[in-house]
Design a protein around this motif. Structure first.
Motif, PDB file in Angstrom:
ATOM      1  N   ASP A  23      40.073  45.527  46.545  1.00 33.56           N
ATOM      2  CA  ASP A  23      41.483  46.025  46.781  1.00 33.56           C
ATOM      3  C   ASP A  23      42.328  44.854  46.773  1.00 33.56           C
ATOM      4  O   ASP A  23      43.628  44.941  45.987  1.00 33.56           O
ATOM      5  CB  ASP A  23      41.500  46.554  48.283  1.00 33.56           C
ATOM      6  CG  ASP A  23      41.050  47.984  48.489  1.00 33.56           C
ATOM      7  OD1 ASP A  23      40.587  48.625  47.479  1.00 33.56           O
ATOM      8  OD2 ASP A  23      40.777  48.573  49.617  1.00 33.56           O
ATOM      9  N   ASP A  24      42.260  43.640  47.335  1.00 31.82           N
ATOM     10  CA  ASP A  24      42.838  42.659  47.275  1.00 31.82           C
ATOM     11  C   ASP A  24      43.193  42.128  45.864  1.00 31.82           C
ATOM     12  O   ASP A  24      44.250  41.835  45.387  1.00 31.82           O
ATOM     13  CB  ASP A  24      42.485  41.345  48.125  1.00 31.82           C
ATOM     14  CG  ASP A  24      42.628  41.382  49.581  1.00 31.82           C
ATOM     15  OD1 ASP A  24      43.263  42.646  49.865  1.00 31.82           O
ATOM     16  OD2 ASP A  24      41.943  40.862  50.284  1.00 31.82           O
ATOM     17  N   TYR A  25      42.305  42.208  44.918  1.00 27.93           N
ATOM     18  CA  TYR A  25      42.200  41.637  43.607  1.00 27.93           C
ATOM     19  C   TYR A  25      43.064  42.579  42.956  1.00 27.93           C
ATOM     20  O   TYR A  25      43.994  42.292  42.050  1.00 27.93           O
ATOM     21  CB  TYR A  25      40.815  41.518  43.154  1.00 27.93           C
ATOM     22  CG  TYR A  25      40.875  40.875  41.734  1.00 27.93           C
ATOM     23  CD1 TYR A  25      41.051  39.535  41.244  1.00 27.93           C
ATOM     24  CD2 TYR A  25      41.012  41.737  40.496  1.00 27.93           C
ATOM     25  CE1 TYR A  25      41.099  39.053  40.000  1.00 27.93           C
ATOM     26  CE2 TYR A  25      40.821  41.380  39.328  1.00 27.93           C
ATOM     27  CZ  TYR A  25      40.945  39.794  39.077  1.00 27.93           C
ATOM     28  OH  TYR A  25      41.050  39.404  37.891  1.00 27.93           O
ATOM     29  N   VAL A  26      42.962  43.966  43.019  1.00 28.18           N
ATOM     30  CA  VAL A  26      43.586  44.946  42.456  1.00 28.18           C
ATOM     31  C   VAL A  26      44.964  44.785  42.769  1.00 28.18           C
ATOM     32  O   VAL A  26      46.046  44.927  41.851  1.00 28.18           O
ATOM     33  CB  VAL A  26      42.995  46.372  42.520  1.00 28.18           C
ATOM     34  CG1 VAL A  26      43.793  47.758  42.002  1.00 28.18           C
ATOM     35  CG2 VAL A  26      41.714  46.467  42.085  1.00 28.18           C
ATOM     36  N   LEU A  57      46.128  56.015  31.938  1.00 27.01           N
ATOM     37  CA  LEU A  57      47.080  56.686  32.939  1.00 27.01           C
ATOM     38  C   LEU A  57      48.074  55.772  33.340  1.00 27.01           C
ATOM     39  O   LEU A  57      48.116  54.609  33.077  1.00 27.01           O
ATOM     40  CB  LEU A  57      46.091  56.688  34.213  1.00 27.01           C
ATOM     41  CG  LEU A  57      44.878  57.467  34.324  1.00 27.01           C
ATOM     42  CD1 LEU A  57      44.099  57.447  35.606  1.00 27.01           C
ATOM     43  CD2 LEU A  57      45.198  59.034  34.088  1.00 27.01           C
ATOM     44  N   PRO A  58      49.301  56.498  33.672  1.00 29.50           N
ATOM     45  CA  PRO A  58      50.540  55.598  34.053  1.00 29.50           C
ATOM     46  C   PRO A  58      50.038  54.569  35.405  1.00 29.50           C
ATOM     47  O   PRO A  58      49.063  54.825  35.942  1.00 29.50           O
ATOM     48  CB  PRO A  58      51.609  56.612  34.635  1.00 29.50           C
ATOM     49  CG  PRO A  58      50.989  57.655  33.873  1.00 29.50           C
ATOM     50  CD  PRO A  58      49.585  57.952  33.805  1.00 29.50           C
ATOM     51  N   TYR A 101      37.585  49.844  33.618  1.00 30.26           N
ATOM     52  CA  TYR A 101      37.044  49.405  34.958  1.00 30.26           C
ATOM     53  C   TYR A 101      37.000  50.475  35.920  1.00 30.26           C
ATOM     54  O   TYR A 101      35.821  50.780  36.291  1.00 30.26           O
ATOM     55  CB  TYR A 101      37.905  48.484  35.707  1.00 30.26           C
ATOM     56  CG  TYR A 101      37.481  48.128  37.177  1.00 30.26           C
ATOM     57  CD1 TYR A 101      36.460  47.277  37.457  1.00 30.26           C
ATOM     58  CD2 TYR A 101      38.321  48.718  38.231  1.00 30.26           C
ATOM     59  CE1 TYR A 101      35.978  47.063  38.774  1.00 30.26           C
ATOM     60  CE2 TYR A 101      37.820  48.535  39.598  1.00 30.26           C
ATOM     61  CZ  TYR A 101      36.776  47.594  39.801  1.00 30.26           C
ATOM     62  OH  TYR A 101      36.539  47.512  41.184  1.00 30.26           O
ATOM     63  N   LEU A 102      37.701  51.515  35.904  1.00 29.01           N
ATOM     64  CA  LEU A 102      37.988  52.660  36.646  1.00 29.01           C
ATOM     65  C   LEU A 102      36.651  53.430  36.331  1.00 29.01           C
ATOM     66  O   LEU A 102      35.739  54.250  37.159  1.00 29.01           O
ATOM     67  CB  LEU A 102      39.098  53.416  36.811  1.00 29.01           C
ATOM     68  CG  LEU A 102      39.077  54.714  37.429  1.00 29.01           C
ATOM     69  CD1 LEU A 102      38.943  54.515  39.106  1.00 29.01           C
ATOM     70  CD2 LEU A 102      40.274  55.449  37.418  1.00 29.01           C
ATOM     71  N   ASP A 103      36.718  54.091  35.092  1.00 30.07           N
ATOM     72  CA  ASP A 103      35.434  54.644  34.532  1.00 30.07           C
ATOM     73  C   ASP A 103      33.913  54.120  34.746  1.00 30.07           C
ATOM     74  O   ASP A 103      33.178  55.105  34.800  1.00 30.07           O
ATOM     75  CB  ASP A 103      35.660  55.038  32.994  1.00 30.07           C
ATOM     76  CG  ASP A 103      37.090  55.922  32.824  1.00 30.07           C
ATOM     77  OD1 ASP A 103      37.345  56.395  33.525  1.00 30.07           O
ATOM     78  OD2 ASP A 103      37.224  55.652  31.488  1.00 30.07           O
ATOM     79  N   LEU A 117      46.974  55.191  38.090  1.00 30.90           N
ATOM     80  CA  LEU A 117      45.764  54.566  37.938  1.00 30.90           C
ATOM     81  C   LEU A 117      45.396  53.677  39.228  1.00 30.90           C
ATOM     82  O   LEU A 117      44.328  53.359  39.540  1.00 30.90           O
ATOM     83  CB  LEU A 117      45.896  53.708  36.743  1.00 30.90           C
ATOM     84  CG  LEU A 117      44.785  52.728  36.330  1.00 30.90           C
ATOM     85  CD1 LEU A 117      43.572  53.436  36.055  1.00 30.90           C
ATOM     86  CD2 LEU A 117      45.190  51.556  35.217  1.00 30.90           C
ATOM     87  N   PHE A 118      46.292  52.942  39.723  1.00 30.50           N
ATOM     88  CA  PHE A 118      46.429  51.769  40.711  1.00 30.50           C
ATOM     89  C   PHE A 118      45.698  52.634  41.906  1.00 30.50           C
ATOM     90  O   PHE A 118      44.921  52.384  42.850  1.00 30.50           O
ATOM     91  CB  PHE A 118      47.591  51.445  40.973  1.00 30.50           C
ATOM     92  CG  PHE A 118      47.859  50.476  42.447  1.00 30.50           C
ATOM     93  CD1 PHE A 118      47.247  49.299  42.422  1.00 30.50           C
ATOM     94  CD2 PHE A 118      48.586  51.071  43.581  1.00 30.50           C
ATOM     95  CE1 PHE A 118      47.100  48.584  43.611  1.00 30.50           C
ATOM     96  CE2 PHE A 118      48.488  50.218  44.778  1.00 30.50           C
ATOM     97  CZ  PHE A 118      47.934  49.195  44.784  1.00 30.50           C
ATOM     98  N   ARG A 119      46.332  53.879  42.160  1.00 34.01           N
ATOM     99  CA  ARG A 119      45.727  54.648  43.318  1.00 34.01           C
ATOM    100  C   ARG A 119      44.393  55.249  43.102  1.00 34.01           C
ATOM    101  O   ARG A 119      43.766  55.423  44.290  1.00 34.01           O
ATOM    102  CB  ARG A 119      46.715  56.149  43.472  1.00 34.01           C
ATOM    103  CG  ARG A 119      48.156  55.687  44.116  1.00 34.01           C
ATOM    104  CD  ARG A 119      48.981  56.881  44.454  1.00 34.01           C
ATOM    105  NE  ARG A 119      50.208  56.364  44.875  1.00 34.01           N
ATOM    106  CZ  ARG A 119      51.325  57.278  44.611  1.00 34.01           C
ATOM    107  NH1 ARG A 119      51.245  58.313  43.851  1.00 34.01           N
ATOM    108  NH2 ARG A 119      52.448  56.738  45.068  1.00 34.01           N
TER     109      ARG A 119
END
Length: 130
Positions: free
Chosen positions: A53-56, A28-29, A82-84, A33-35
């Motif tokens: 959240d802080d780490y990301v 993902l762009p 990680y997201l998956d 991806l961040f969102r």
């Protein structure tokens, strides 16, 4: 602000799926991806969400000026993996057993990365003790 070359590269990646070894879909762009990561973190326990959240945010901020396409693809693919791996939805069951880190991957890390990994390990130990 994300550099235009990064945006162009990420957009081209998002339209052409890559076969990642562990990821279930294409890259993902950076911004979507961040969102998605932050949205998925909403279902974590409060302590884990705050730390995650802080780490990301810090990692994406630290990498927004990268120009090397290999680093960009590596960064985006690892965050996609990680997201998956995160459970989704309000009824998601969280089972954090951890994973062993591949020794070859550890050897490829810089001293700064190993230090950061060590700090993360210590921070997560404190959260789970509570």
């Amino acid at each position: 602000m994300i550099r235009p070359t990064l945006v162009r590269l990420a957009e081209s990646i998002g339209t052409r799926p890559l076969n990642l070894q562990e990821a279930s879909a294409s890259l993902l762009p950076p911004l979507p991806l961040f969102r998605q990561i932050l949205r998925t973190h909403r279902h974590l326990p409060a302590e884990m969400r705050s730390m995650g959240d802080d780490y990301v945010k810090a990692e994406f901020r630290r990498h927004k000026a990268i120009d090397n396409p290999l680093h960009i693809i590596g960064f985006l693919s690892q965050w996609k993996i990680y997201l998956d791996g995160l459970p989704r939805g309000p009824d998601a069951k969280f089972n954090f057993n951890g994973k062993k880190l591949d020794p070859q991957l550890l050897e490829k890390m810089s001293e700064e990365q190993v230090g950061q990994l060590y700090e993360l390990m210590n921070a997560t130990k404190d959260v789970w003790k509570a």
